[in-house]
Design a protein around this motif. Structure first.
Motif, PDB file in Angstrom:
ATOM      1  N   GLN A  47       0.816  -1.211   0.000  1.00 36.53           N
ATOM      2  CA  GLN A  47       0.000   0.000   0.000  1.00 36.53           C
ATOM      3  C   GLN A  47       0.856   1.269   0.000  1.00 36.53           C
ATOM      4  OE1 GLN A  47      -3.245  -0.639  -0.460  1.00 36.53           O
ATOM      5  NE2 GLN A  47      -3.222   1.506  -1.090  1.00 36.53           N
ATOM      6  N   VAL A  48       1.994   1.189   0.659  1.00 36.68           N
ATOM      7  CA  VAL A  48       2.906   2.344   0.637  1.00 36.68           C
ATOM      8  C   VAL A  48       3.343   2.617  -0.804  1.00 36.68           C
ATOM      9  CG1 VAL A  48       5.192   3.176   1.331  1.00 36.68           C
ATOM     10  CG2 VAL A  48       3.716   2.037   3.001  1.00 36.68           C
ATOM     11  N   ILE A  49       3.679   1.534  -1.526  1.00 39.42           N
ATOM     12  CA  ILE A  49       4.099   1.696  -2.928  1.00 39.42           C
ATOM     13  C   ILE A  49       2.958   2.256  -3.763  1.00 39.42           C
ATOM     14  CG2 ILE A  49       4.844   0.456  -5.009  1.00 39.42           C
ATOM     15  CD1 ILE A  49       6.201  -1.582  -3.090  1.00 39.42           C
ATOM     16  N   LEU A  50       1.770   1.681  -3.601  1.00 39.45           N
ATOM     17  CA  LEU A  50       0.621   2.125  -4.402  1.00 39.45           C
ATOM     18  C   LEU A  50       0.312   3.603  -4.143  1.00 39.45           C
ATOM     19  CD1 LEU A  50      -1.737  -0.971  -3.917  1.00 39.45           C
ATOM     20  CD2 LEU A  50      -0.494  -0.352  -5.995  1.00 39.45           C
ATOM     21  N   SER A  51       0.350   3.997  -2.874  1.00 44.27           N
ATOM     22  CA  SER A  51      -0.034   5.375  -2.543  1.00 44.27           C
ATOM     23  C   SER A  51       1.003   6.391  -3.024  1.00 44.27           C
ATOM     24  CB  SER A  51      -0.272   5.523  -1.041  1.00 44.27           C
ATOM     25  OG  SER A  51       0.934   5.292  -0.348  1.00 44.27           O
ATOM     26  N   ARG A  52       2.223   5.929  -3.316  1.00 40.47           N
ATOM     27  CA  ARG A  52       3.258   6.839  -3.833  1.00 40.47           C
ATOM     28  C   ARG A  52       3.343   6.802  -5.354  1.00 40.47           C
ATOM     29  NH1 ARG A  52       8.009   5.176   0.446  1.00 40.47           N
ATOM     30  NH2 ARG A  52       7.149   6.288   2.241  1.00 40.47           N
ATOM     31  N   SER A  53       2.468   6.026  -5.997  1.00 39.52           N
ATOM     32  CA  SER A  53       2.563   5.816  -7.453  1.00 39.52           C
ATOM     33  C   SER A  53       1.677   6.771  -8.243  1.00 39.52           C
ATOM     34  CB  SER A  53       2.159   4.382  -7.793  1.00 39.52           C
ATOM     35  OG  SER A  53       3.067   3.474  -7.216  1.00 39.52           O
ATOM     36  N   THR A  54       2.121   7.021  -9.476  1.00 41.86           N
ATOM     37  CA  THR A  54       1.340   7.801 -10.433  1.00 41.86           C
ATOM     38  C   THR A  54       1.100   6.948 -11.674  1.00 41.86           C
ATOM     39  OG1 THR A  54       2.276   9.900  -9.696  1.00 41.86           O
ATOM     40  CG2 THR A  54       1.351   9.843 -11.920  1.00 41.86           C
ATOM     41  N   VAL A  55      -0.148   6.869 -12.099  1.00 35.35           N
ATOM     42  CA  VAL A  55      -0.503   6.097 -13.297  1.00 35.35           C
ATOM     43  C   VAL A  55      -1.235   7.015 -14.267  1.00 35.35           C
ATOM     44  CG1 VAL A  55      -1.867   4.156 -14.191  1.00 35.35           C
ATOM     45  CG2 VAL A  55      -0.640   3.911 -12.014  1.00 35.35           C
ATOM     46  N   GLY A  99      -6.152   2.472  -4.230  1.00 30.37           N
ATOM     47  CA  GLY A  99      -5.412   3.485  -3.482  1.00 30.37           C
ATOM     48  C   GLY A  99      -4.164   3.975  -4.192  1.00 30.37           C
ATOM     49  N   VAL A 100      -4.170   3.915  -5.525  1.00 34.61           N
ATOM     50  CA  VAL A 100      -3.047   4.505  -6.265  1.00 34.61           C
ATOM     51  C   VAL A 100      -3.051   6.012  -5.992  1.00 34.61           C
ATOM     52  CG1 VAL A 100      -2.119   4.980  -8.572  1.00 34.61           C
ATOM     53  CG2 VAL A 100      -3.032   2.711  -8.037  1.00 34.61           C
ATOM     54  N   GLY A 101      -1.911   6.540  -5.609  1.00 34.03           N
ATOM     55  CA  GLY A 101      -1.844   7.907  -5.085  1.00 34.03           C
ATOM     56  C   GLY A 101      -2.261   8.994  -6.054  1.00 34.03           C
ATOM     57  N   ARG A 102      -1.856   8.844  -7.304  1.00 33.67           N
ATOM     58  CA  ARG A 102      -2.136   9.921  -8.257  1.00 33.67           C
ATOM     59  C   ARG A 102      -2.471   9.325  -9.621  1.00 33.67           C
ATOM     60  NH1 ARG A 102       2.087  12.820 -11.146  1.00 33.67           N
ATOM     61  NH2 ARG A 102       1.151  14.534 -12.281  1.00 33.67           N
ATOM     62  N   LEU A 103      -3.549   9.812 -10.218  1.00 33.96           N
ATOM     63  CA  LEU A 103      -3.932   9.389 -11.564  1.00 33.96           C
ATOM     64  C   LEU A 103      -3.897  10.599 -12.492  1.00 33.96           C
ATOM     65  CD1 LEU A 103      -7.020   7.073 -10.777  1.00 33.96           C
ATOM     66  CD2 LEU A 103      -4.622   6.406 -11.108  1.00 33.96           C
ATOM     67  N   VAL A 104      -3.315  10.404 -13.670  1.00 31.93           N
ATOM     68  CA  VAL A 104      -3.315  11.436 -14.716  1.00 31.93           C
ATOM     69  C   VAL A 104      -4.377  11.027 -15.726  1.00 31.93           C
ATOM     70  CG1 VAL A 104      -1.963  12.533 -16.533  1.00 31.93           C
ATOM     71  CG2 VAL A 104      -0.875  11.942 -14.352  1.00 31.93           C
ATOM     72  N   VAL A 151       3.454   3.867 -14.678  1.00 39.45           N
ATOM     73  CA  VAL A 151       2.836   2.989 -15.673  1.00 39.45           C
ATOM     74  C   VAL A 151       1.833   3.830 -16.456  1.00 39.45           C
ATOM     75  CG1 VAL A 151       1.519   0.867 -16.078  1.00 39.45           C
ATOM     76  CG2 VAL A 151       3.010   1.004 -14.086  1.00 39.45           C
ATOM     77  N   ILE A 152       1.674   3.505 -17.761  1.00 40.53           N
ATOM     78  CA  ILE A 152       0.702   4.210 -18.596  1.00 40.53           C
ATOM     79  C   ILE A 152      -0.290   3.195 -19.160  1.00 40.53           C
ATOM     80  CG2 ILE A 152       0.402   5.628 -20.678  1.00 40.53           C
ATOM     81  CD1 ILE A 152       3.355   6.540 -20.229  1.00 40.53           C
ATOM     82  N   CYS A 153      -1.564   3.589 -19.151  1.00 42.47           N
ATOM     83  CA  CYS A 153      -2.626   2.735 -19.682  1.00 42.47           C
ATOM     84  C   CYS A 153      -3.138   3.335 -20.989  1.00 42.47           C
ATOM     85  CB  CYS A 153      -3.791   2.718 -18.701  1.00 42.47           C
ATOM     86  SG  CYS A 153      -4.010   1.156 -17.945  1.00 42.47           S
ATOM     87  N   GLU A 154      -3.143   2.538 -22.037  1.00 44.50           N
ATOM     88  CA  GLU A 154      -3.765   2.956 -23.300  1.00 44.50           C
ATOM     89  C   GLU A 154      -5.219   2.524 -23.243  1.00 44.50           C
ATOM     90  OE1 GLU A 154      -5.856   2.444 -26.578  1.00 44.50           O
ATOM     91  OE2 GLU A 154      -4.877   0.591 -25.972  1.00 44.50           O
ATOM     92  N   ALA A 155      -6.130   3.475 -23.393  1.00 47.78           N
ATOM     93  CA  ALA A 155      -7.553   3.152 -23.269  1.00 47.78           C
ATOM     94  C   ALA A 155      -8.381   3.884 -24.324  1.00 47.78           C
ATOM     95  CB  ALA A 155      -8.032   3.498 -21.861  1.00 47.78           C
ATOM     96  N   PHE A 156      -7.823   4.001 -25.507  1.00 44.52           N
ATOM     97  CA  PHE A 156      -8.535   4.673 -26.601  1.00 44.52           C
ATOM     98  C   PHE A 156      -9.549   3.740 -27.251  1.00 44.52           C
ATOM     99  CE2 PHE A 156      -4.486   7.329 -27.203  1.00 44.52           C
ATOM    100  CZ  PHE A 156      -4.995   8.377 -26.469  1.00 44.52           C
ATOM    101  N   ASP A 157     -10.330   4.328 -28.135  1.00 46.31           N
ATOM    102  CA  ASP A 157     -11.375   3.606 -28.847  1.00 46.31           C
ATOM    103  C   ASP A 157     -10.891   3.148 -30.230  1.00 46.31           C
ATOM    104  OD1 ASP A 157     -13.893   2.616 -28.998  1.00 46.31           O
ATOM    105  OD2 ASP A 157     -14.915   4.537 -29.227  1.00 46.31           O
ATOM    106  N   HIS A 158     -10.127   4.013 -30.905  1.00 49.92           N
ATOM    107  CA  HIS A 158      -9.773   3.758 -32.302  1.00 49.92           C
ATOM    108  C   HIS A 158      -8.409   3.088 -32.447  1.00 49.92           C
ATOM    109  CE1 HIS A 158     -13.269   5.960 -33.601  1.00 49.92           C
ATOM    110  NE2 HIS A 158     -12.917   6.986 -32.839  1.00 49.92           N
ATOM    111  N   ALA A 159      -8.340   2.135 -33.387  1.00 52.54           N
ATOM    112  CA  ALA A 159      -7.118   1.355 -33.586  1.00 52.54           C
ATOM    113  C   ALA A 159      -5.919   2.245 -33.935  1.00 52.54           C
ATOM    114  CB  ALA A 159      -7.347   0.312 -34.685  1.00 52.54           C
ATOM    115  N   LYS A 160      -6.154   3.258 -34.757  1.00 54.95           N
ATOM    116  CA  LYS A 160      -5.036   4.129 -35.162  1.00 54.95           C
ATOM    117  C   LYS A 160      -4.468   4.892 -33.964  1.00 54.95           C
ATOM    118  CE  LYS A 160      -6.721   4.909 -39.844  1.00 54.95           C
ATOM    119  NZ  LYS A 160      -7.245   5.884 -40.801  1.00 54.95           N
TER     120      LYS A 160
END
Lengths: 231, 65
Positions: free
Chosen positions: A41-49, A69-74, A138-147
Motif C-alpha cells: 500500500q505504501v508503494i501504491l499510494s506513492r505511485s502515479t498512473v 489506493g493509487v496515489g495519483r492518476l493522470v 505505468v501508462i494505460c492505453e484506453a482509446f477507442d480507435h485502432a489508429k
C-alpha cells in the motif's frame, strides 16, 4: 491545455466527502493496507498512473486504481460525456455534457477522496505525450480507435523508454469473456483483450466485456507497480 | 530467415518493413513494429530494409474501448 488537479482544486469537496463518510485518511489507508499488504500500500499510494482515454476502458481502469489506493492518476481525454456512453462507461446520467476528465475525477473523489486526480481535457498527440505522462510509473492505453492505439503505443515505447505501457485491443462483441487475455508482447508492453474482435466488424460493444478487459489492464498495472513484470 | 512474432519465416530480400507488413496483411496505420528490440517509427517503415536474421514483433490493433 486545460489542466486541473482535484487534489487542490476540490479541497472543499474532498473534505465534505470524507466527513460525510465518517472516516479519516488513516482509517481508509489502514483498510486498504489490510487487504493489499502494508508495504504494497505504501508503494501504491506513492505511485502515479496515466490513463490515455476515459471511455469504456479508461473509466473502469480509473475506478479500479482509485479503489486500490493509487496515489495519483493522470486522466486525459478530449471528449465530453454523451448519452451514448452511459451503457458501458463509468459516468452518471447527470454528467452528460461534462468534460470526461472532470466528470470522472468527481466520481473517483467519491470513492477515494484521498487520491490526487490530475485532469487534462485535451487530445493526446505524439508531441504532448512526454508532458502528460512523463512522470507516470505505468501508462494505460484506453482509446477507442485502432489508429490512436497504435500512435500511443509507438510513441510511449519510443519516447518514454522504461515506462511500462498496458494497452487493450479486442473486446467488442458478445463472445465469452474467456477470450480476453493479458499478453506481454515486448519487454515494456502488455496487451489485454482477444486481439481480434473489432468493433468496426462486430458492431456491438457491451459493458461486461469492456469492463473485463479494463480489469485485466488494472490488474496488470497493480502488479507492475508492485514489481511483478511477468504475466 | 526472419523471425516474426516468434516464428521463423523464409526471407529472400530485399524488402522493407512496410512491404513485409503489406505481404502479411497488416494495416501499417494500425500496427506497432519492433525490430531487434527497437520500435520503428511509422514514418520510417518504408525506408527500413530488412536483413537476414532480423527479429520482428508486429502488434496489430483493432477498434473498441
Amino acid at each position: 491545455m486545460d489542466k486541473e488537479s482535484f487534489a487542490g482544486g476540490a479541497e472543499m469537496d474532498r473534505k465534505s466527502f470524507a466527513e460525510d463518510a465518517e472516516m479519516d485518511r488513516d482509517s481508509f489507508m489502514q483498510a486498504l493496507a489490510r487487504r493489499h499488504g502494508k508495504e504494497n500500500q505504501v508503494i501504491l499510494s506513492r505511485s502515479t498512473v496515466g490513463i490515455a482515454g476515459l471511455g469504456g476502458l479508461g473509466s473502469h481502469v480509473a475506478f479500479s486504481l482509485a479503489r486500490l489506493g493509487v496515489g495519483r492518476l493522470v486522466l486525459v481525454d478530449f471528449d465530453r460525456v454523451d448519452v451514448t456512453n452511459l451503457h458501458r462507461q463509468q459516468y452518471a446520467a447527470h454528467q452528460v455534457g461534462m468534460e470526461k476528465p472532470r466528470a470522472l475525477a468527481m466520481e473517483l473523489e467519491r470513492i477515494n477522496p484521498y487520491g490526487t486526480y490530475d485532469t487534462y481535457f485535451e487530445r493526446v498527440t505524439p508531441e504532448n505525450i512526454c508532458r502528460l505522462f512523463g512522470d507516470c510509473q505505468v501508462i494505460c492505453e484506453a482509446f477507442d480507435h485502432a489508429k490512436e492505439k497504435a500512435m500511443l503505443t509507438e510513441n510511449v515505447l519510443m519516447r518514454l523508454k522504461g515506462t511500462p505501457l498496458v494497452a487493450a485491443s479486442g473486446m467488442a462483441g458478445m463472445e465469452s469473456g474467456n477470450s480476453i487475455r493479458t499478453t506481454k508482447v515486448m519487454p515494456d508492453f502488455y496487451l489485454c483483450g482477444d486481439r481480434a474482435s473489432d468493433v468496426d466488424n462486430v458492431g456491438s460493444l457491451i459493458e461486461p466485456r469492456v469492463a473485463l478487459c479494463a480489469a485485466h489492464q488494472a490488474l496488470t498495472v497493480f502488479r507492475l507497480l508492485l514489481g511483478i513484470q511477468e504475466i | 530467415m526472419l523471425i516474426v512474432n516468434g516464428k521463423e519465416m523464409q526471407y529472400s530480400g530485399p524488402c522493407t518493413v512496410l512491404e513485409l507488413l503489406g505481404r502479411l496483411g497488416y494495416r501499417p496505420d494500425r500496427t506497432a513494429v519492433e525490430k531487434n528490440g527497437e520500435i520503428i517509427p511509422r514514418a520510417e517503415l518504408a525506408g527500413t530494409e530488412l536483413a537476414d536474421n532480423d527479429k520482428l514483433e508486429i502488434v496489430s490493433f483493432v477498434g473498441g474501448g
